[in-house]
Design a protein around this motif. Structure first.
Motif, PDB file in Angstrom:
ATOM      1  N   ASN A 147      44.248  37.143  37.926  1.00 47.50           N
ATOM      2  CA  ASN A 147      44.870  37.355  39.336  1.00 47.50           C
ATOM      3  C   ASN A 147      45.959  36.077  39.189  1.00 47.50           C
ATOM      4  OD1 ASN A 147      45.649  36.802  41.605  1.00 47.50           O
ATOM      5  ND2 ASN A 147      43.830  37.562  42.748  1.00 47.50           N
ATOM      6  N   PRO A 148      47.131  36.408  39.378  1.00 48.64           N
ATOM      7  CA  PRO A 148      48.175  35.060  39.142  1.00 48.64           C
ATOM      8  C   PRO A 148      48.066  34.275  40.190  1.00 48.64           C
ATOM      9  CG  PRO A 148      49.326  37.261  39.517  1.00 48.64           C
ATOM     10  CD  PRO A 148      47.929  37.460  39.409  1.00 48.64           C
ATOM     11  N   GLN A 149      47.685  34.770  41.397  1.00 45.66           N
ATOM     12  CA  GLN A 149      47.584  33.889  42.684  1.00 45.66           C
ATOM     13  C   GLN A 149      46.127  33.053  42.945  1.00 45.66           C
ATOM     14  OE1 GLN A 149      48.860  37.285  43.522  1.00 45.66           O
ATOM     15  NE2 GLN A 149      50.977  36.282  42.914  1.00 45.66           N
ATOM     16  N   GLY A 150      45.377  33.424  42.192  1.00 44.66           N
ATOM     17  CA  GLY A 150      43.755  33.134  42.114  1.00 44.66           C
ATOM     18  C   GLY A 150      43.714  31.753  41.323  1.00 44.66           C
ATOM     19  N   VAL A 151      42.446  31.242  41.640  1.00 47.05           N
ATOM     20  CA  VAL A 151      41.998  30.190  41.181  1.00 47.05           C
ATOM     21  C   VAL A 151      41.202  30.128  39.839  1.00 47.05           C
ATOM     22  CG1 VAL A 151      41.929  28.806  43.276  1.00 47.05           C
ATOM     23  CG2 VAL A 151      39.715  29.895  42.405  1.00 47.05           C
ATOM     24  N   ALA A 152      41.120  31.295  39.191  1.00 44.56           N
ATOM     25  CA  ALA A 152      40.448  31.456  37.687  1.00 44.56           C
ATOM     26  C   ALA A 152      39.409  30.557  37.514  1.00 44.56           C
ATOM     27  CB  ALA A 152      41.443  31.690  36.831  1.00 44.56           C
ATOM     28  N   MET A 153      38.246  30.610  38.282  1.00 45.61           N
ATOM     29  CA  MET A 153      37.272  29.828  37.861  1.00 45.61           C
ATOM     30  C   MET A 153      36.206  30.494  36.901  1.00 45.61           C
ATOM     31  SD  MET A 153      36.099  29.145  41.782  1.00 45.61           S
ATOM     32  CE  MET A 153      34.915  27.861  41.517  1.00 45.61           C
ATOM     33  N   GLU A 154      35.810  29.661  35.985  1.00 49.13           N
ATOM     34  CA  GLU A 154      34.548  30.089  34.877  1.00 49.13           C
ATOM     35  C   GLU A 154      33.572  29.276  35.358  1.00 49.13           C
ATOM     36  OE1 GLU A 154      37.306  31.286  30.967  1.00 49.13           O
ATOM     37  OE2 GLU A 154      36.769  28.949  31.318  1.00 49.13           O
ATOM     38  N   PHE A 155      32.393  29.669  34.799  1.00 44.37           N
ATOM     39  CA  PHE A 155      31.287  29.168  35.250  1.00 44.37           C
ATOM     40  C   PHE A 155      30.254  29.003  33.986  1.00 44.37           C
ATOM     41  CE2 PHE A 155      32.983  31.431  38.743  1.00 44.37           C
ATOM     42  CZ  PHE A 155      32.904  30.674  39.832  1.00 44.37           C
ATOM     43  N   PHE A 156      29.342  27.826  34.094  1.00 46.20           N
ATOM     44  CA  PHE A 156      28.267  27.512  33.088  1.00 46.20           C
ATOM     45  C   PHE A 156      26.985  27.469  33.854  1.00 46.20           C
ATOM     46  CE2 PHE A 156      32.436  26.009  32.113  1.00 46.20           C
ATOM     47  CZ  PHE A 156      32.603  26.402  30.608  1.00 46.20           C
ATOM     48  N   GLU A 157      25.868  27.596  32.912  1.00 49.16           N
ATOM     49  CA  GLU A 157      24.655  27.363  33.463  1.00 49.16           C
ATOM     50  C   GLU A 157      24.074  26.110  32.792  1.00 49.16           C
ATOM     51  OE1 GLU A 157      20.929  30.076  34.345  1.00 49.16           O
ATOM     52  OE2 GLU A 157      21.593  30.478  32.404  1.00 49.16           O
ATOM     53  N   ASP A 158      23.667  25.127  33.658  1.00 51.71           N
ATOM     54  CA  ASP A 158      22.990  24.143  33.049  1.00 51.71           C
ATOM     55  C   ASP A 158      21.590  23.700  33.922  1.00 51.71           C
ATOM     56  OD1 ASP A 158      22.425  21.670  31.772  1.00 51.71           O
ATOM     57  OD2 ASP A 158      23.768  20.427  32.991  1.00 51.71           O
ATOM     58  N   GLY A 159      20.463  24.256  33.333  1.00 55.10           N
ATOM     59  CA  GLY A 159      19.213  24.366  33.929  1.00 55.10           C
ATOM     60  C   GLY A 159      19.254  25.423  35.297  1.00 55.10           C
ATOM     61  N   ASP A 160      18.908  24.511  36.452  1.00 54.76           N
ATOM     62  CA  ASP A 160      18.905  25.105  37.752  1.00 54.76           C
ATOM     63  C   ASP A 160      20.391  25.349  38.397  1.00 54.76           C
ATOM     64  OD1 ASP A 160      16.086  25.398  37.568  1.00 54.76           O
ATOM     65  OD2 ASP A 160      15.710  23.598  38.793  1.00 54.76           O
ATOM     66  N   GLU A 161      21.334  24.256  37.838  1.00 50.70           N
ATOM     67  CA  GLU A 161      22.654  24.327  38.228  1.00 50.70           C
ATOM     68  C   GLU A 161      23.585  25.590  37.920  1.00 50.70           C
ATOM     69  OE1 GLU A 161      23.446  20.216  40.204  1.00 50.70           O
ATOM     70  OE2 GLU A 161      23.871  20.378  37.862  1.00 50.70           O
ATOM     71  N   ILE A 162      24.460  25.944  38.681  1.00 51.30           N
ATOM     72  CA  ILE A 162      25.649  26.790  38.093  1.00 51.30           C
ATOM     73  C   ILE A 162      26.790  25.618  38.445  1.00 51.30           C
ATOM     74  CG2 ILE A 162      27.331  28.744  38.549  1.00 51.30           C
ATOM     75  CD1 ILE A 162      24.512  29.350  37.221  1.00 51.30           C
ATOM     76  N   ILE A 163      27.748  25.681  37.214  1.00 51.61           N
ATOM     77  CA  ILE A 163      28.493  24.574  37.360  1.00 51.61           C
ATOM     78  C   ILE A 163      29.882  25.290  36.846  1.00 51.61           C
ATOM     79  CG2 ILE A 163      29.479  22.369  36.200  1.00 51.61           C
ATOM     80  CD1 ILE A 163      26.576  21.757  35.640  1.00 51.61           C
ATOM     81  N   CYS A 164      31.095  24.788  37.470  1.00 45.16           N
ATOM     82  CA  CYS A 164      32.380  25.084  37.102  1.00 45.16           C
ATOM     83  C   CYS A 164      33.260  23.780  36.981  1.00 45.16           C
ATOM     84  CB  CYS A 164      32.988  26.089  38.358  1.00 45.16           C
ATOM     85  SG  CYS A 164      34.878  25.986  38.185  1.00 45.16           S
ATOM     86  N   PHE A 165      33.990  23.735  35.783  1.00 42.66           N
ATOM     87  CA  PHE A 165      34.911  22.597  35.741  1.00 42.66           C
ATOM     88  C   PHE A 165      36.403  23.204  36.141  1.00 42.66           C
ATOM     89  CE2 PHE A 165      31.551  22.144  32.738  1.00 42.66           C
ATOM     90  CZ  PHE A 165      30.768  20.912  33.174  1.00 42.66           C
ATOM     91  N   TRP A 166      37.016  22.590  36.904  1.00 44.13           N
ATOM     92  CA  TRP A 166      38.418  23.343  37.374  1.00 44.13           C
ATOM     93  C   TRP A 166      39.721  22.139  37.378  1.00 44.13           C
ATOM     94  CZ3 TRP A 166      41.239  23.369  42.416  1.00 44.13           C
ATOM     95  CH2 TRP A 166      41.969  24.406  42.252  1.00 44.13           C
ATOM     96  N   LYS A 167      40.702  22.635  37.251  1.00 40.31           N
ATOM     97  CA  LYS A 167      42.030  21.867  37.407  1.00 40.31           C
ATOM     98  C   LYS A 167      42.731  22.002  38.498  1.00 40.31           C
ATOM     99  CE  LYS A 167      45.490  19.207  35.859  1.00 40.31           C
ATOM    100  NZ  LYS A 167      45.822  18.803  37.372  1.00 40.31           N
ATOM    101  N   PRO A 168      42.623  20.917  39.450  1.00 41.53           N
ATOM    102  CA  PRO A 168      43.604  21.281  40.697  1.00 41.53           C
ATOM    103  C   PRO A 168      44.757  21.491  40.269  1.00 41.53           C
ATOM    104  CG  PRO A 168      41.859  19.339  40.993  1.00 41.53           C
ATOM    105  CD  PRO A 168      41.903  19.800  39.554  1.00 41.53           C
ATOM    106  N   GLN A 169      45.578  22.083  41.121  1.00 40.68           N
ATOM    107  CA  GLN A 169      47.350  22.225  40.907  1.00 40.68           C
ATOM    108  C   GLN A 169      47.890  22.035  41.990  1.00 40.68           C
ATOM    109  OE1 GLN A 169      47.761  25.934  38.793  1.00 40.68           O
ATOM    110  NE2 GLN A 169      45.899  25.702  37.609  1.00 40.68           N
ATOM    111  N   SER A 170      49.120  21.454  42.005  1.00 37.55           N
ATOM    112  CA  SER A 170      49.911  21.098  43.418  1.00 37.55           C
ATOM    113  C   SER A 170      50.228  22.100  44.196  1.00 37.55           C
ATOM    114  CB  SER A 170      51.050  20.227  42.915  1.00 37.55           C
ATOM    115  OG  SER A 170      52.108  21.197  42.042  1.00 37.55           O
ATOM    116  N   HIS A 171      50.061  23.483  43.551  1.00 40.76           N
ATOM    117  CA  HIS A 171      50.626  24.590  44.629  1.00 40.76           C
ATOM    118  C   HIS A 171      49.270  25.016  45.411  1.00 40.76           C
ATOM    119  CE1 HIS A 171      49.377  26.643  40.609  1.00 40.76           C
ATOM    120  NE2 HIS A 171      48.674  27.132  41.410  1.00 40.76           N
TER     121      HIS A 171
END
Length: 161
Positions: free
Chosen positions: A23-47
């Motif tokens: 999705n070219p307008q989307g935020v394209a999140m990816e996810f990781f599992e670390d124990g009980d947590e679901i984590i996403c590392f994401w790069k903010p962009q000026s738009h």
């Protein structure tokens, strides 16, 4: 920490604003599992800014809501819909950050209602926003009707007996 496989990639019509990598307008999140947590590392962009160099609050709410949904997919192995989302903005998230972290975990289940706590941290680990997402979760047959089969991590293999 294990990368979670996106269970929607092969589904016709899939174009989620939060997690679809195509999705070219989307935020394209990816996810990781670390124990009980679901984590996403994401790069903010000026738009995605609201004010100059500041991540829009609606985008922050989207990041929180999307990460919570992946708790439902991975930890509960079903789908659902957001029934309530509360966000507290503690500190501005700058679009100049090299990376932010979104963390979510299941706090409580009441029948088919999941209460999920989520936070956004800047690159220094400082709390910038926190939220509670309340999800109405679907029974397995309804999730299957929607195309959901399972949510696994990379390297996770089914054992056959």
């Amino acid at each position: 920490m294990k990368k979670i496989k996106n269970p929607w990639l092969s589904k016709p019509g899939y174009d989620c604003f939060g997690c679809c990598p195509e999705n070219p307008q989307g935020v394209a999140m990816e996810f990781f599992e670390d124990g009980d947590e679901i984590i996403c590392f994401w790069k903010p962009q000026s738009h995605y800014q609201g004010w100059i160099n500041t991540l829009h609050g609606g985008i922050q709410a989207t990041l929180i809501d999307e990460c919570a949904s992946w708790v439902v997919f991975r930890k509960l192995q079903t789908t659902g819909v957001t029934s309530k989302l509360e966000v507290k903005y503690r500190k501005p998230v700058m679009t100049t950050e090299p990376q932010i972290t979104v963390r979510a975990r299941l706090n409580e289940m009441r029948r088919n209602v999941a209460y999920i706590n989520v936070c956004i941290e800047n690159s220094h680990g400082e709390l910038c926003a926190e939220g509670e997402a309340v999800y109405f979760t679907f029974p397995a047959d309804k999730a299957r009707e929607m195309g959901f089969t399972e949510c696994t991590t990379e390297g996770e293999e089914m054992l056959s007996f």
